[in-house]
Design a protein around this motif. Structure first.
Motif, PDB file in Angstrom:
ATOM      1  N   ALA A   1       0.846  -1.195   0.000  1.00 27.04           N
ATOM      2  CA  ALA A   1       0.000   0.000   0.000  1.00 27.04           C
ATOM      3  C   ALA A   1       0.882   1.245   0.000  1.00 27.04           C
ATOM      4  O   ALA A   1       2.064   1.211   0.339  1.00 27.04           O
ATOM      5  CB  ALA A   1      -0.907  -0.012   1.217  1.00 27.04           C
ATOM      6  N   GLY A   2       0.258   2.370  -0.406  1.00 27.64           N
ATOM      7  CA  GLY A   2       0.981   3.629  -0.428  1.00 27.64           C
ATOM      8  C   GLY A   2       1.023   4.218  -1.820  1.00 27.64           C
ATOM      9  O   GLY A   2       0.291   3.795  -2.725  1.00 27.64           O
ATOM     10  N   THR A   3       1.878   5.210  -1.996  1.00 27.54           N
ATOM     11  CA  THR A   3       1.955   5.935  -3.264  1.00 27.54           C
ATOM     12  C   THR A   3       2.953   5.274  -4.212  1.00 27.54           C
ATOM     13  O   THR A   3       4.078   4.962  -3.826  1.00 27.54           O
ATOM     14  CB  THR A   3       2.372   7.393  -3.025  1.00 27.54           C
ATOM     15  N   TRP A   4       2.513   5.102  -5.434  1.00 27.28           N
ATOM     16  CA  TRP A   4       3.370   4.567  -6.511  1.00 27.28           C
ATOM     17  C   TRP A   4       3.446   5.630  -7.608  1.00 27.28           C
ATOM     18  O   TRP A   4       2.431   6.083  -8.119  1.00 27.28           O
ATOM     19  CB  TRP A   4       2.776   3.277  -7.087  1.00 27.28           C
ATOM     20  N   THR A   5       4.661   6.029  -7.957  1.00 25.44           N
ATOM     21  CA  THR A   5       4.860   7.060  -8.973  1.00 25.44           C
ATOM     22  C   THR A   5       4.847   6.440 -10.369  1.00 25.44           C
ATOM     23  O   THR A   5       5.466   5.402 -10.610  1.00 25.44           O
ATOM     24  CB  THR A   5       6.202   7.785  -8.760  1.00 25.44           C
ATOM     25  N   GLU A   6       4.124   7.080 -11.263  1.00 24.20           N
ATOM     26  CA  GLU A   6       4.110   6.648 -12.665  1.00 24.20           C
ATOM     27  C   GLU A   6       5.381   7.207 -13.326  1.00 24.20           C
ATOM     28  O   GLU A   6       5.409   8.333 -13.806  1.00 24.20           O
ATOM     29  CB  GLU A   6       2.855   7.180 -13.355  1.00 24.20           C
ATOM     30  N   VAL A   7       6.446   6.391 -13.340  1.00 25.17           N
ATOM     31  CA  VAL A   7       7.748   6.880 -13.800  1.00 25.17           C
ATOM     32  C   VAL A   7       7.910   6.782 -15.316  1.00 25.17           C
ATOM     33  O   VAL A   7       8.819   7.387 -15.890  1.00 25.17           O
ATOM     34  CB  VAL A   7       8.910   6.137 -13.102  1.00 25.17           C
ATOM     35  N   LEU A   8       7.023   6.022 -15.972  1.00 28.38           N
ATOM     36  CA  LEU A   8       7.047   5.964 -17.436  1.00 28.38           C
ATOM     37  C   LEU A   8       5.652   5.681 -17.943  1.00 28.38           C
ATOM     38  O   LEU A   8       4.978   4.772 -17.454  1.00 28.38           O
ATOM     39  CB  LEU A   8       8.019   4.877 -17.933  1.00 28.38           C
ATOM     40  N   ASN A   9       5.235   6.461 -18.928  1.00 23.47           N
ATOM     41  CA  ASN A   9       3.953   6.260 -19.604  1.00 23.47           C
ATOM     42  C   ASN A   9       4.213   6.482 -21.082  1.00 23.47           C
ATOM     43  O   ASN A   9       4.435   7.616 -21.525  1.00 23.47           O
ATOM     44  CB  ASN A   9       2.914   7.250 -19.076  1.00 23.47           C
ATOM     45  N   THR A  10       4.228   5.421 -21.856  1.00 25.02           N
ATOM     46  CA  THR A  10       4.590   5.548 -23.269  1.00 25.02           C
ATOM     47  C   THR A  10       3.514   6.276 -24.079  1.00 25.02           C
ATOM     48  O   THR A  10       3.748   6.622 -25.245  1.00 25.02           O
ATOM     49  CB  THR A  10       4.854   4.164 -23.900  1.00 25.02           C
TER      50      THR A  10
END
Length: 638
Positions: A583-592
């Motif tokens: 649980a917690g925050t997940w950063t979207e580090v790549l979005n093609t």
């Protein structure tokens, strides 16, 4: 200089010493290039050549009007090595050996150990002594303690003669120098963030259309680009820019040109005399005699040479499968079994093991990579356990399966879902490189972009999604030049890449995505720290064929987990519930699909929040948006 007095039978102060000749005779001289070939002295050059079956040998050079009779060579007792010292023959001098072979015929031959060759179509060898002063000490010091298997490796494969043709000069002057290519290539690769370049063969070859795979001078860099120190400067500059260098190397077969290695001393000396083993039907070339220890020595010393003298960080060994099997590209009746009745080429296996054991012993931190397409066991296994001893093996199964899937229209992909997941059944059986190489974009196969279905927007989106899934998959990555910006045309060595495409935002978007992806990849140890350990990978959902999606976790101790979600459907998925490791925050580090990459801009506003609760075998979940024809990477905030 080694002691010249002894079993050589001569007191010539320039002759190789007893120990050198003993090691040559035993096939155990790991620094063969320091003894044979043209060795520059204070007053001239000492010429040495191995030609055990020749009746007479001369050295003919431009300094003597190509009159070989002026410089007959002396055979040194029992070694098969011939020698003469020529006063006044200096660096740059052109020469050939003139041999009266076992067949009684005179023939001119280039020097097998020449470190410099004439520019094709001329074929003489040239005397050379390097003056390059290396500036990559820091790189080499770090390399000595590196372990490539456990480190980030994304490789850009380059054919130097067609990467760029003109560099702003006239079209008639189609080849540039080593320094000109360094001026362009080094900043380009460093900016894109690739950890390595792989250079298609830079060893001297007479026919450019062979792409370097039909070699005539194994110790000489391609003279089309200038003298050998130019290649050293290129590698030096790449190292100083933080980029490693892998050289494509071809020990499996060699060119048929009559002035080179073929029937060198009037006999099949380097090639296997048995036509069932010595002739490569598929490639029209000679196969080395792996059963002869002097020939194996020639080859593994050559491997050491490129790693030590040119500071290469690795060798990608071409056509390993063709070396391993006696029946490779042969019909029944065209091959004979080994002494145990099998199809394995035991002598070639011995050579590969010797080569790998030697280079890893001498040059810590380098890597050897096998282009091997079969199920041969232990390609990357240690030689002490019967393995071949390579650092990596190309994963050809992954390449074929995933390209076949990607070529399908999204409407039909659900029926081929297993082609994308099957590689994980065997992903940790060897240390793998995932290769999208030159072989996949030539000979009617079309460019990587043109393999993708749909209109141009869909093709580009598919390409971006495919590359991001490739970078997240266990194993290292190799990408052929041009794929990083969506090369339109099929590759041909006669023309340069479609650089004009970078003037179009949609192709510049692929280029920008590759740059950002490499940066995120290198900063995400979860993607490479356990590439060859099953504990470094876990499926979240491998079976979502109905939505054409794939999701998994990559992890490595000391690094935040990274989750990859790929959607190969032509539409987005809203409210997509994704299981997550915590649980917690997940950063979207790549979005093609980001607008910066000429995508549609569908995404998750930079991050998602996972809630505790079991889903898909994970202890947390989040409801996310998955863009069409796109891959997302999420990294856990720490």
């Amino acid at each position: 200089m080694s002691d010249p007095i002894g079993s050589t039978g001569t007191t010539d102060p320039y002759a190789p010493g007893e120990l050198d000749l003993h090691l040559i005779g035993e096939g155990r001289h790991e620094e063969l290039w320091t003894v044979l070939g043209a060795q520059v002295t204070e007053s001239g050059t000492s010429f040495r050549v191995w030609a055990p079956n020749a009746q007479e040998v001369q050295v003919a050079g431009e300094w003597a009007g190509w009159d070989g009779s002026r410089h007959p060579m002396t055979r040194l007792d029992g070694s098969g090595v011939w020698h003469v010292h020529v006063e006044g023959a200096g660096v740059g001098s052109q020469y050939k050996y003139r041999l009266r072979g076992a067949d009684g015929q005179w023939a001119d031959r280039a020097d097998p150990l020449a470190q410099y060759a004439e520019k094709p179509p001329s074929s003489a060898s040239r005397v050379w002594r390097s003056e390059h002063q290396w500036g990559d000490d820091a790189w080499l010091e770090a390399r000595r303690t590196s372990h490539p298997v456990d480190e980030a490796m994304s490789t850009y494969e380059v054919h130097l003669a067609s990467w760029r043709k003109h560099l702003g000069r006239s079209p008639e002057d189609s080849l540039y120098s080593w320094d000109e290519i360094a001026d362009a290539l080094v900043p380009y690769v460093a900016d894109l963030g690739f950890t390595h370049v792989e250079l298609m063969p830079v060893m001297q070859h007479p026919f450019g259309g062979s792409w370097g795979y039909h070699v005539t001078s194994y110790f000489a860099p391609d003279a089309r680009f200038g003298d050998p120190d130019g290649l050293k400067r290129l590698i030096d500059r790449l190292h100083q820019a933080g980029v490693g260098v892998i050289l494509d190397w071809v020990p499996g077969h060699f060119a048929t040109d009559e002035w080179a290695l073929a029937r060198f001393d009037g006999t099949p000396l380097y090639e296997d005399p048995n036509p069932q083993r010595g002739w490569h039907k598929e490639w029209g070339s000679h196969i080395f005699n792996f059963g002869r220890h002097e020939v194996r020595n020639f080859l593994y010393a050559n491997a050491v040479y490129w790693l030590e003298e040119y500071h290469a960080d690795g060798l990608r060994v071409d056509g390993v499968a063709s070396m391993l099997y006696l029946d490779y590209a042969r019909e029944a009746g065209e091959w004979s079994p080994n002494i145990h009745g099998g199809r394995e080429n035991l002598e070639a296996v011995q050579f590969l093991q010797e080569m790998n054991a030697t280079v890893y012993k001498r040059v810590p931190g380098i890597v050897t990579i096998a282009e091997e397409s079969t199920a041969w066991p232990g390609v990357t296994g240690p030689t002490s356990n019967g393995g071949l001893g390579f650092g990596f093996k190309w994963n050809m199964g992954w390449m074929h399966d995933t390209l076949d899937y990607a070529a399908k229209d999204p409407l039909y992909r659900s029926h081929h879902h297993g082609e994308m997941t099957f590689s994980l059944v065997y992903a940790f059986a060897e240390n793998y490189v995932l290769p999208i190489s030159h072989d996949e974009v030539v000979h009617g196969k079309g460019s990587l972009l043109r393999k993708m279905p749909g209109d141009r927007w869909q093709q580009l989106a598919n390409l971006r999604a495919y590359l991001a899934l490739m970078w997240a998959h266990p194993g290292k990555q190799l990408l052929f030049m041009g794929c990083e910006f969506g090369q339109e045309s099929e590759w041909a060595e006669s023309r340069e890449l479609d650089w004009w495409l970078l003037e179009h935002p949609e192709h510049a978007g692929v280029h920008a995505m590759v740059r950002d992806m490499n940066a995120t990849y290198k900063a995400s140890g979860a993607l490479w720290g356990r590439d060859n350990d099953p504990a470094g990978f876990a499926w979240i959902d491998a079976n979502d064929a109905g939505r054409n999606t794939f999701s998994f976790v990559r992890r490595s101790p000391g690094h935040p987990d990274l989750v990859c979600v790929a959607n190969f459907a032509g539409h987005p998925h809203e409210g997509f519930r994704l299981g997550l490791p915590s649980a917690g925050t997940w950063t979207e580090v790549l979005n093609t699909d980001a607008e910066a990459y000429a995508g549609s801009g569908v995404g998750n506003l930079g991050s998602i929040t996972a809630t505790a609760g079991d889903h898909q075998g994970q202890p947390a979940y989040a409801d996310i948006v998955v863009p069409p024809l796109a891959t997302l990477w999420f990294r856990k905030d720490v």
